[in-house]
Design a protein around this motif. Structure first.
Motif, mmCIF file in Angstrom:
data_model
loop_
_atom_site.group_PDB
_atom_site.id
_atom_site.type_symbol
_atom_site.label_atom_id
_atom_site.label_comp_id
_atom_site.label_asym_id
_atom_site.label_seq_id
_atom_site.Cartn_x
_atom_site.Cartn_y
_atom_site.Cartn_z
ATOM 1 N N GLU A 1 58.748 52.076 29.855
ATOM 2 C CA GLU A 1 60.213 52.017 29.825
ATOM 3 C C GLU A 1 60.770 52.334 28.444
ATOM 4 N N LYS A 2 60.106 51.847 27.379
ATOM 5 C CA LYS A 2 60.637 52.016 26.035
ATOM 6 C C LYS A 2 60.393 53.415 25.486
ATOM 7 N N TYR A 3 59.194 53.966 25.753
ATOM 8 C CA TYR A 3 58.825 55.243 25.133
ATOM 9 C C TYR A 3 58.737 56.392 26.123
ATOM 10 N N GLY A 4 58.920 56.110 27.411
ATOM 11 C CA GLY A 4 58.942 57.181 28.408
ATOM 12 C C GLY A 4 57.646 57.959 28.497
ATOM 13 N N VAL A 5 56.507 57.260 28.493
ATOM 14 C CA VAL A 5 55.207 57.916 28.570
ATOM 15 C C VAL A 5 54.481 57.462 29.835
ATOM 16 N N LYS A 6 53.461 58.233 30.212
ATOM 17 C CA LYS A 6 52.675 57.912 31.392
ATOM 18 C C LYS A 6 51.552 56.940 31.049
ATOM 19 N N ASP A 7 50.983 56.330 32.109
ATOM 20 C CA ASP A 7 49.876 55.403 31.911
ATOM 21 C C ASP A 7 48.676 56.098 31.278
ATOM 22 N N SER A 8 48.425 57.352 31.679
ATOM 23 C CA SER A 8 47.277 58.075 31.131
ATOM 24 C C SER A 8 47.404 58.248 29.619
ATOM 25 N N TRP A 9 48.620 58.512 29.149
ATOM 26 C CA TRP A 9 48.845 58.669 27.708
ATOM 27 C C TRP A 9 48.704 57.325 26.992
ATOM 28 N N ILE A 10 49.155 56.248 27.634
ATOM 29 C CA ILE A 10 49.020 54.911 27.047
ATOM 30 C C ILE A 10 47.545 54.580 26.840
ATOM 31 N N TYR A 11 46.741 54.800 27.883
ATOM 32 C CA TYR A 11 45.318 54.501 27.785
ATOM 33 C C TYR A 11 44.644 55.365 26.724
ATOM 34 N N LYS A 12 45.076 56.625 26.598
ATOM 35 C CA LYS A 12 44.484 57.536 25.612
ATOM 36 C C LYS A 12 44.763 57.040 24.199
ATOM 37 N N VAL A 13 46.021 56.680 23.915
ATOM 38 C CA VAL A 13 46.402 56.203 22.583
ATOM 39 C C VAL A 13 45.711 54.880 22.265
ATOM 40 N N VAL A 14 45.653 53.988 23.247
ATOM 41 C CA VAL A 14 45.022 52.675 23.049
ATOM 42 C C VAL A 14 43.537 52.836 22.732
ATOM 43 N N ALA A 15 42.858 53.722 23.462
ATOM 44 C CA ALA A 15 41.419 53.916 23.260
ATOM 45 C C ALA A 15 41.124 54.586 21.922
ATOM 46 N N GLU A 16 41.917 55.599 21.557
ATOM 47 C CA GLU A 16 41.660 56.338 20.320
ATOM 48 C C GLU A 16 41.959 55.516 19.075
ATOM 49 N N ASN A 17 42.872 54.540 19.170
ATOM 50 C CA ASN A 17 43.297 53.784 17.997
ATOM 51 C C ASN A 17 42.868 52.319 18.030
ATOM 52 N N ASN A 18 42.036 51.951 19.022
ATOM 53 C CA ASN A 18 41.523 50.577 19.125
ATOM 54 C C ASN A 18 42.645 49.540 19.068
ATOM 55 N N VAL A 19 43.664 49.735 19.874
ATOM 56 C CA VAL A 19 44.789 48.804 19.906
ATOM 57 C C VAL A 19 44.322 47.472 20.498
ATOM 58 N N PRO A 20 44.546 46.357 19.802
ATOM 59 C CA PRO A 20 44.142 45.049 20.350
ATOM 60 C C PRO A 20 44.864 44.761 21.662
ATOM 61 N N LYS A 21 44.128 44.195 22.598
ATOM 62 C CA LYS A 21 44.714 43.855 23.890
ATOM 63 C C LYS A 21 44.083 42.589 24.424
ATOM 64 N N THR A 22 44.747 41.983 25.375
ATOM 65 C CA THR A 22 44.221 40.796 26.031
ATOM 66 C C THR A 22 44.476 40.917 27.529
ATOM 67 N N ILE A 23 43.655 40.254 28.320
ATOM 68 C CA ILE A 23 43.759 40.299 29.773
ATOM 69 C C ILE A 23 44.130 38.911 30.271
ATOM 70 N N LEU A 24 45.224 38.810 30.983
ATOM 71 C CA LEU A 24 45.649 37.563 31.591
ATOM 72 C C LEU A 24 45.874 37.785 33.078
ATOM 73 N N ARG A 25 45.061 37.077 33.884
ATOM 74 C CA ARG A 25 45.169 37.177 35.339
ATOM 75 C C ARG A 25 45.077 38.620 35.823
ATOM 76 N N GLY A 26 44.161 39.369 35.214
ATOM 77 C CA GLY A 26 43.934 40.746 35.627
ATOM 78 C C GLY A 26 44.942 41.748 35.099
ATOM 79 N N LYS A 27 45.892 41.305 34.249
ATOM 80 C CA LYS A 27 46.923 42.192 33.719
ATOM 81 C C LYS A 27 46.706 42.401 32.224
#
Length: 303
Positions: A145-171
């Protein structure tokens, strides 16, 4: 030669009585013999596995000893005996010889690995600090919603830059500060105020979708996304199509730009791609927007 002897025996597998023709017959049928054979093989494999487990695991008694033999040392460290003997010969492991017996002090072994403890402690503390410092997170829906990008691009940026993430209830939740820093660099140039939609380009220049996408990718025309629709810079597209002539906008050749700013070709192309410098293709040659290069390498400093 067949035998007429009839001997009553008890089957060792099923326990039934049967009439045997020899004194060494153990089973009443082929089926019982096969079952017995499989059971013997199973017990043999289990015994071998238990023996290997005993050999691989260090003896608990050795944990209470102050001095160990080379074999016990290998079991204690989980390595082979050859490794222990090699280190003994190199002088890395100190030994005490009593007659024909070689003993190794457990304190010396532990001292060899004491240097690992500070590093492990620092890594644990840094990981804890890192996890504590991150308190705000984005969901994928928030990023879309904020940056107008697709999920595939989000996953690509997150993987390439090692963005910290956490999983809560499968999300999945992604670090807000890291996402803002990465995607803010991809925002469009605020000086671009006029945009073409795909329909506008098709109407004005009569281009197919594949031709539009090819030109945008080849020239590097700035674009922005609003929901599912993509818009392209009107100024840059007109320049690429020759609607604005070189007299309207000053362009310089790649060779001139390399000489003017003392850059190699690879360095220049890196800046052109990173900062989306406008390109103009003239036959097989490419020219670059002189004003944009000047603003990049000679920025105005306001006092």
């Amino acid at each position: 030669m067949s035998s007429n002897i009839k001997i009553e025996r008890i089957c060792e597998w099923c326990g039934n009585r049967f009439m045997a023709q020899t004194t060494v017959t153990r089973f009443c049928s082929k089926r019982c013999a096969e079952h017995s054979y499989k059971e013997r093989m199973r017990q043999k494999k289990m015994a071998l596995s238990n023996q290997e487990t005993i050999q691989c695991n260090p003896d608990r008694k050795s944990r209470d000893k102050d001095f160990l033999t080379p074999t016990e040392t290998a079991q204690y460290l989980g390595v082979c005996r050859t490794y222990i003997y090699d280190n003994i010969n190199r002088g890395k492991i100190k030994v005490t010889r009593i007659g024909r017996k070689t003993l190794i002090s457990k304190a010396d072994i532990q001292a060899m690995f004491d240097f690992l403890t500070p590093k492990e402690t620092e890594q644990t503390e840094s990981a804890e600090k890192k996890s504590k410092s991150i308190s705000d997170f984005y969901t994928r829906a928030d990023i879309r919603e904020k940056y107008g990008v697709k999920d595939s691009w989000i996953y690509k940026v997150v993987a390439e830059n090692n963005v910290p993430k956490t999983i809560l209830r499968g999300k999945a939740y992604f670090s807000k500060s890291h996402i803002d820093r990465l995607f803010s660099a991809r925002k469009e140039n605020p000086e671009i105020t006029e945009w073409y939609s795909v329909e506008d380009i098709q109407s004005k220049y009569g281009m197919t979708l594949s031709a539009i996408y090819s030109l945008v990718s080849k020239i590097g025309i700035p674009k922005r996304k609003e929901g599912p629709k993509v818009y392209y810079s009107k100024y840059h597209f007109d320049v690429a199509k020759g609607a604005k002539s070189a007299e309207d906008v000053e362009f310089i050749s790649v060779a001139d730009a390399m000489e003017k700013y003392s850059l190699t070709r690879d360095q220049l192309y890196h800046y052109v791609k990173t900062y989306k410098i406008t390109k103009l293709r003239c036959g097989k040659y490419v020219k670059l927007n002189a004003k944009e290069l000047s603003e990049l390498f000679n920025p105005k400093i306001e006092l």
